[in-house]
Design an enzyme around this catalytic site. Sequence first.
Site, short mmCIF file in Angstrom:
data_model
loop_
_atom_site.label_atom_id
_atom_site.label_comp_id
_atom_site.label_asym_id
_atom_site.label_seq_id
_atom_site.Cartn_x
_atom_site.Cartn_y
_atom_site.Cartn_z
N SER A 178 0.84 -1.20 0.00
CA SER A 178 0.00 0.00 0.00
C SER A 178 0.87 1.24 0.00
O SER A 178 2.09 1.16 -0.01
CB SER A 178 -0.90 0.01 1.23
OG SER A 178 -0.10 0.27 2.37
N LYS A 179 0.22 2.36 0.03
CA LYS A 179 0.92 3.66 -0.01
C LYS A 179 1.98 3.77 1.09
O LYS A 179 3.02 4.40 0.90
CB LYS A 179 -0.10 4.78 0.17
CG LYS A 179 -0.36 5.46 -1.15
CD LYS A 179 -0.62 6.87 -1.16
CE LYS A 179 -0.06 7.80 -2.16
NZ LYS A 179 0.04 7.52 -3.49
#
Length: 488
Positions: free
Chosen positions: A244-245
């Site tokens: 994810s980010k």
Amino acid sequence: MNVRLRFAPSPTGVLHVGGVRTAIYNYLYARRMGGKFLLRIEDTDPERSKEEWIKVITEGLSWLGIKWDDEIVFQSKRISVYHKYAQKLLKEGKAYYCVCTEEELEEEKKIQRLQKKHLKYSRKCLNRSKEEIEELVKKEGRKKAIRFLVPEGQTEFKDIIHGKIKFKNEEIEDFIILRSDGSPTYNLACVIDDHEMGITHVIRGDDHIPNTPKQILLYRAFGWKEPEFAHLPMILGPDRKKLSKRHGATGVLEFKEQGFLPEALFNFLVLLGWSPKDNREIISKEEMIKIFDIRDCRKSASIFDRQKLLWMNSEYIKMKDINELLKASLPFLRMEKWWKEEFERDLEYLKKTIELTRERAKVLKDIPYLIEYFYKEDFGYDIEAIERYFADSRVFEGLEEIKSEFENVDEWSQTNIEKVIRNVADKMDVKHAFLIHPLRLAMTGRKVGPSLFALMELLGKERCIERIRRVIRELWGYVPGKTDIKKD
Ligand code: GLU
């Protein structure tokens, strides 16, 4: 066999690395088999699908050199087709109308939860008569959705990567194929399109495994041959959590902005789940097309290792055709405050500065910093290096001597530059490094960099002499830690 593969993203957000890897595997396999690679935009959700995300997808794929064949298929333009097929299933008794309200469905689930039962639609509407349904529509204004009638039995398929996967049909609820607002659900649209587009292999993320038995049931209901399926394991962050980010894993175009080369990202992503038999890591796209096989993909998840990507990118920067590297670096140079348009008049010089420094670049974004001193005269000096290399005042004598010797050099070449420097050091009876380090600081302001003689040749005689003058002027009499000197 004439293979046909597709990449079918939903334009609801950035094109992330997982999606790109899926696209790459489809692309490579299609090319390997001499088949087609098609692009389908699954934009049936008007709330979440955005034009800008479609652009991000096509731009991202194009940047990576993933070319699709034929026209892009947009699902939003095919709504009537999905209706036609849903009606067909309805007519054949393989699907039925459902007018249950949200509240009714919620109520059902609540009871099932209490009874610790598998959550599944109760088939309330299958048991409602036609008249009853029409009455609810008329009186209460309810809207009709269409549900697929899941037959009894079990559904299994042989996944190319995972092997045999089996589902009991009783665990699959009568899923909606057409929503009450007339929009098709993913499973219906996907099956119809894959069939009409003649898709032979579906390669996608393994988060879709639970959808596959539903799709197979639809294929069978329509009497169509199903494609082969290959579900790719996930890409995880170094902490083994879903990428994810947080991990800095971002949309593909952000990698472009950060100065990654498309061929490096492509190579890196292919290796997240597949490797060639000889375990080589740097493999060109052309070669991959010759050897990639979806059958050799790993079953287990892969870890996204940014350090490895940086390493790979630096390898590609080293190998890249210098003219292309120059072209790719220009946007990054233009972003620098110190960069001037006029610098682009002498592209040969620029090319040489890049050629000389590229070895130290991990991303294209490093290049402006690496070549800055070829363009700027007023750079600062590395404090640590001053303290280390200028503490002995004989350094200044040496530099003065080199400067005057340089005046007499006719042919300004690496060899002659080196000769002068080494001779002066020998005459002074000091190690060559005694003068080489301070000279590097004079020329670049830095402790490290490419070959000193090569960069001096490129700077040219006048500038080198001037830089020696400057370093003497600015550092002469400097007592480490006491004098104020110019810093970056
Ligand atoms: N639109 C789906 C997705 O982006 C496609 C899945 C598939 O390839 O069937 O996940």
